[in-house]
Design an enzyme around this catalytic site. Structure first.
Site, short mmCIF file in Angstrom:
data_model
loop_
_atom_site.label_atom_id
_atom_site.label_comp_id
_atom_site.label_asym_id
_atom_site.label_seq_id
_atom_site.Cartn_x
_atom_site.Cartn_y
_atom_site.Cartn_z
N THR A 48 0.64 -1.10 0.20
CA THR A 48 -0.16 -0.13 0.34
C THR A 48 0.98 0.99 0.00
O THR A 48 0.57 2.02 -0.08
CB THR A 48 -0.79 -0.01 0.94
N CYS A 49 1.98 1.05 0.76
CA CYS A 49 3.04 2.67 0.72
C CYS A 49 3.33 2.52 -0.48
O CYS A 49 3.56 4.00 -0.91
CB CYS A 49 3.77 2.11 1.77
N SER A 50 3.54 1.60 -1.34
CA SER A 50 4.57 1.84 -3.01
C SER A 50 3.56 2.65 -3.60
O SER A 50 3.70 2.61 -4.68
CB SER A 50 5.34 1.09 -3.13
#
Length: 160
Positions: A48-50
């Site tokens: 999700t972060c990337s």
């Protein structure tokens, strides 16, 4: 105790990876006299972060700055080398300052750490975004576990 609107960002020395190498980042100086959007992710290179979180802020950087934001910063409980590599991978350029909270000092100091040892990740930061004006938190958006809604660039932009 969890940080809240009206609280000051704690004075800490964290790290950042610059063109000249690893540098200290004094939070007091970084947030002094300007409006900063700070967002945190549980881990660099995580899905999700990337795929969503960091790319959203890179994409919306111009819109945020047009609304009076002086700087955008991303923090994670990762070392400065990992944060630097992630910034390059994500083509963050000068849009987002990557702040390494390698020991989780910031996450702990503001009460937004979480234990994800069950996933082999140890203690990390919760996912959040905040607006900090001259060192004081003016808006705070903390995600529920496994959620990605209120800390997105779009949500922050809509709430400026």
């Amino acid at each position: 105790m969890t940080i809240k609107v009206g609280d000051k960002i704690p004075a800490l020395t964290l790290k950042t990876n610059t063109a000249d190498g690893i540098d200290d980042l004094d939070t007091g100086e970084f947030f002094k006299g300007r409006k900063v959007v700070l967002f945190a992710v549980p881990g660099a290179f995580t899905p999700t972060c990337s795929v969503k979180h960091l790319p959203g802020f890179v994409e919306k950087a111009g819109d945020l700055k047009a609304r009076g934001v002086d700087a955008i910063a991303c923090t994670s409980v990762n070392d400065a080398f990992v944060m630097g590599a992630w910034a390059k991978d994500q083509k963050a350029g000068d849009a987002v300052t990557m702040i390494a909270d390698g020991n989780g000092e910031l996450a702990k100091a503001i009460g937004l750490e979480m234990d994800v040892s069950v996933a082999g990740m140890g203690t990390r930061s919760q996912r959040y975004a905040m607006v900090v004006e001259d060192g004081t938190v003016t808006k705070l958006f903390v995600e529920e576990p496994r959620a990605f809604e209120v800390s997105s660039a779009e949500h922050v932009l809509a709430n400026l």
